[in-house]
Design a protein around this motif. Sequence first.
Motif, PDB file in Angstrom:
ATOM      1  N   GLU A 295       0.834  -1.207   0.000  1.00 54.76           N
ATOM      2  CA  GLU A 295       0.000   0.000   0.000  1.00 54.76           C
ATOM      3  C   GLU A 295       0.868   1.257   0.000  1.00 54.76           C
ATOM      4  OE1 GLU A 295      -3.021   2.835   0.165  1.00 54.76           O
ATOM      5  OE2 GLU A 295      -2.922   0.783  -0.613  1.00 54.76           O
ATOM      6  N   ARG A 298       2.076   1.763  -3.471  1.00 48.67           N
ATOM      7  CA  ARG A 298       1.023   2.296  -4.341  1.00 48.67           C
ATOM      8  C   ARG A 298       0.896   3.802  -4.163  1.00 48.67           C
ATOM      9  NH1 ARG A 298      -3.651   4.380  -4.406  1.00 48.67           N
ATOM     10  NH2 ARG A 298      -3.766   4.394  -2.118  1.00 48.67           N
ATOM     11  N   TYR A 334       3.677  -0.533 -11.037  1.00 50.20           N
ATOM     12  CA  TYR A 334       2.397   0.193 -11.000  1.00 50.20           C
ATOM     13  C   TYR A 334       2.338   1.222 -12.126  1.00 50.20           C
ATOM     14  CZ  TYR A 334      -1.510   2.872  -9.000  1.00 50.20           C
ATOM     15  OH  TYR A 334      -2.706   3.515  -8.799  1.00 50.20           O
TER      16      TYR A 334
END
Length: 389
Positions: A295, A298, A334
């Motif tokens: 997380e 991200r 990502y």
Amino acid sequence: MPTTTDTGAPGPLRGSDVLEVLDALVAAGPADDASVAEATGLPRATAADALAALRASGAAADDGAAGGFRVDPDTAFGLGVDVARDRVRVALVDATGAVRARAERRDVQRTPVARARAAAVLANSCREDVEARLAPGRRVEVSRAVVAFPAVVGADRTTVLHVPGYEKGGTALHDALVDALACPVTLDNDVNLAAVAEQHRGAGRGRTSFVTVSFGAGFGAGIVLDGRVHRGAAGIAGEVAFLPQPGHALGEQVLGDAAIAALAKDHDLPEDVTVRELLDRAEQGDGVADEVVAELARRVAVIVASLAIVLDPEAFVLADEAARPAIHDRVASYLRDRIGVLPVHIDASPLGADGAVLGAAWAAGEALRARIADDVADDAAAVVDGATR
């Protein structure tokens, strides 16, 4: 000591000209007036006068082996200091910007006086170490210090601005350091100086625009545009921990101590866990820690994408703990998989946790040479003035 300008008219030797010559000697090594003039674009007469003035001051010397002149590294010394939350690091640099000694102390109290005293003790240790290896009679006199600090530093480079979530503002740290180190002190944000280190020693070499994104004891970005660190009008450029993200309220911290503590609590982890500890746990197979790291990665990726749209730099350099594969590789993946239309290049810093202290050391070396150049130009002007009268 006259020189010749581009118009051919006699003129004074300027500090900026001397600095260009000095920097050229540092970059290229021993050189004569012809090669210095070629490297700097200065008239040969100006280069020759600057070299002669540097030699007269003792800042440069003849290099018998290679010919020409070389900088005497022991002509001046400065300090690069990294004042982190519970640690102080010091690097002693010479006139060429080379790091001659380093020292570190952990578990330093978070008060200006305690931090300044720790810096002074470490600086003295470095000074004694280097002085023991100098020629007899030579001494180490520290004349400049540049200090990295994890806070927003004002345009005066002495004042820590009061920003919610950061340490108390004011000039107390600067003033305590000046008293303890007994030399002029310049403060700067730690990630700005990490970007300086990347520019000269790390993944930013050869690039005129890049952004260093550092994640360790804190989170922030150091922005280099057109070869210079961009600090902004008030010094807050790069404070990206509060950039808006999907699912978060505007103004909410998405990366930093408060954000990590909230994530850790949500995953039944200790709220005081650090990024390094999370990464260590994830690398050892802790699935819960790995979820938190994913997380965090991200969120870093979203910030990088946001900055890419606004700044369009040549590259992003992930530094400190963000350079570790668990974050670096996820950020790169990502951006590649979800925002592939953005031409974003991601590099991992090779500097580890040393970016701030190395950047401070580099800046201290630059400050030393600027002072030497101004002093040499002033001395040359005094000689001319005396001869004229």
